[in-house]
Write a protein that holds these residues in place. Sequence first.
Motif, PDB file in Angstrom:
ATOM      1  N   GLU A 167      -2.914  -3.995   7.701  1.00  0.00           N
ATOM      2  CA  GLU A 167      -1.394  -4.002   7.736  1.00  0.00           C
ATOM      3  C   GLU A 167      -1.002  -2.555   7.345  1.00  0.00           C
ATOM      4  OE1 GLU A 167       2.419  -5.881   5.108  1.00  0.00           O
ATOM      5  OE2 GLU A 167       0.351  -6.928   4.795  1.00  0.00           O
ATOM      6  N   THR A 168      -1.639  -2.060   6.575  1.00  0.00           N
ATOM      7  CA  THR A 168      -0.921  -0.509   6.519  1.00  0.00           C
ATOM      8  C   THR A 168      -1.220   0.171   7.616  1.00  0.00           C
ATOM      9  OG1 THR A 168      -1.502  -0.584   4.099  1.00  0.00           O
ATOM     10  CG2 THR A 168      -1.243   1.435   4.866  1.00  0.00           C
ATOM     11  N   THR A 213       4.309   0.643  -0.436  1.00  0.00           N
ATOM     12  CA  THR A 213       4.711  -0.663  -0.432  1.00  0.00           C
ATOM     13  C   THR A 213       3.674  -1.773  -0.595  1.00  0.00           C
ATOM     14  OG1 THR A 213       6.399  -2.178   0.797  1.00  0.00           O
ATOM     15  CG2 THR A 213       4.553  -1.224   2.056  1.00  0.00           C
ATOM     16  N   GLN A 214       2.370  -1.468  -0.585  1.00  0.00           N
ATOM     17  CA  GLN A 214       1.462  -2.441  -0.976  1.00  0.00           C
ATOM     18  C   GLN A 214       1.731  -3.174  -2.402  1.00  0.00           C
ATOM     19  OE1 GLN A 214      -2.032  -0.071  -0.823  1.00  0.00           O
ATOM     20  NE2 GLN A 214      -2.244   0.287   1.405  1.00  0.00           N
ATOM     21  N   LYS A 268      -2.352   4.160  -5.982  1.00  0.00           N
ATOM     22  CA  LYS A 268      -1.873   4.604  -4.673  1.00  0.00           C
ATOM     23  C   LYS A 268      -1.739   6.154  -4.475  1.00  0.00           C
ATOM     24  CE  LYS A 268       0.933   0.394  -4.529  1.00  0.00           C
ATOM     25  NZ  LYS A 268       2.423   0.008  -4.785  1.00  0.00           N
ATOM     26  N   ARG A 288      -5.167   6.761  -2.781  1.00  0.00           N
ATOM     27  CA  ARG A 288      -5.050   6.223  -1.539  1.00  0.00           C
ATOM     28  C   ARG A 288      -4.192   7.195  -0.540  1.00  0.00           C
ATOM     29  NH1 ARG A 288      -4.248  -0.051  -2.436  1.00  0.00           N
ATOM     30  NH2 ARG A 288      -6.301  -0.664  -3.097  1.00  0.00           N
ATOM     31  N   SER A 314       0.959  -0.673  10.501  1.00  0.00           N
ATOM     32  CA  SER A 314       2.455  -0.189  10.091  1.00  0.00           C
ATOM     33  C   SER A 314       2.449   1.205  10.299  1.00  0.00           C
ATOM     34  CB  SER A 314       2.632  -0.414   8.738  1.00  0.00           C
ATOM     35  OG  SER A 314       2.941  -1.786   8.339  1.00  0.00           O
ATOM     36  N   ASP A 316       1.922  -9.913   8.257  1.00  0.00           N
ATOM     37  CA  ASP A 316       1.978  -9.853   6.691  1.00  0.00           C
ATOM     38  C   ASP A 316       1.915 -11.276   6.253  1.00  0.00           C
ATOM     39  OD1 ASP A 316       4.507 -10.490   7.254  1.00  0.00           O
ATOM     40  OD2 ASP A 316       5.383  -8.909   6.630  1.00  0.00           O
ATOM     41  N   ALA A 360       4.131   3.211   3.676  1.00  0.00           N
ATOM     42  CA  ALA A 360       3.318   2.213   4.209  1.00  0.00           C
ATOM     43  C   ALA A 360       2.242   2.088   2.903  1.00  0.00           C
ATOM     44  CB  ALA A 360       2.652   2.237   5.543  1.00  0.00           C
ATOM     45  N   ILE A 361       1.628   3.318   2.467  1.00  0.00           N
ATOM     46  CA  ILE A 361       0.730   2.952   1.347  1.00  0.00           C
ATOM     47  C   ILE A 361       1.660   2.684   0.177  1.00  0.00           C
ATOM     48  CG2 ILE A 361      -0.523   4.363  -0.339  1.00  0.00           C
ATOM     49  CD1 ILE A 361      -1.923   4.414   2.373  1.00  0.00           C
ATOM     50  N   VAL A 376      -6.791   2.189   3.166  1.00  0.00           N
ATOM     51  CA  VAL A 376      -5.993   1.826   4.336  1.00  0.00           C
ATOM     52  C   VAL A 376      -6.444   0.656   4.741  1.00  0.00           C
ATOM     53  CG1 VAL A 376      -5.068   2.426   6.332  1.00  0.00           C
ATOM     54  CG2 VAL A 376      -5.367   4.209   4.426  1.00  0.00           C
TER      55      VAL A 376
END
Length: 214
Positions: A129-130, A39-40, A86, A89, A133, A147, A36-37, A126
């Motif tokens: 959307e993250t 895929t940003q 990332k 994050r 998810s 999204d 989830a992190i 975060v």
Amino acid sequence: MATTDRLREIYDRMLAHWGPQHWWPAETPLEVMVGAILTQNTAWKNVERAIANLKGAGVLSLTALAELPTALLAEYIRPAGYYNIKAGRLHNLLHFITDHHGDDLQSFLAQPLPQLREQLLSVKGVGRETADSILLYAAGLPIFVVDAYTHRILVRHQVIDEDFGYEAIQELFMDNLECDAQLYNEYHALLVRVGNVYCKKKNPACAACPLQGM
């Protein structure tokens, strides 16, 4: 047609066209959270390569990832792009969990939805959307993930206006569909599929889309 009926028809058409999507493509809740992190702002194939690197190095566990030097973590996830950002994050999220729950990821994910969502959103890097998810796909909690594909598809089919924001779209789904994590899971996955294959930002393939004519 009422909003509830329109949302149901969109879902039924997509499901009839493709069948179940078996999302999220991950083996564990932790892998969902990492994905989830990562895929940003990147394609999923790049996330898969980054996760494969973590698995190959034997570090895809909460403790191992949290203890990795951030620079080394960044190297492992390089295929996902924006890897330094990332990595930071990911460490923000992992350190929040280990600081409050030790190595017990299940106790973190077992919290009530409002409390868990608030905690996720308090972590730097975060966003909504993250967080949603993670709530839906890692914790199995009933919340609808919104999204860019969701917004684009609903605008083009005149279900919402262009100026609808994240919360308004989320409420639209959750007010008009039953509160069911599996339904939200499948619906979001199918919208992503339509967005990827047909409802592209430029040159959409409307004639072949299962939602054509709605």
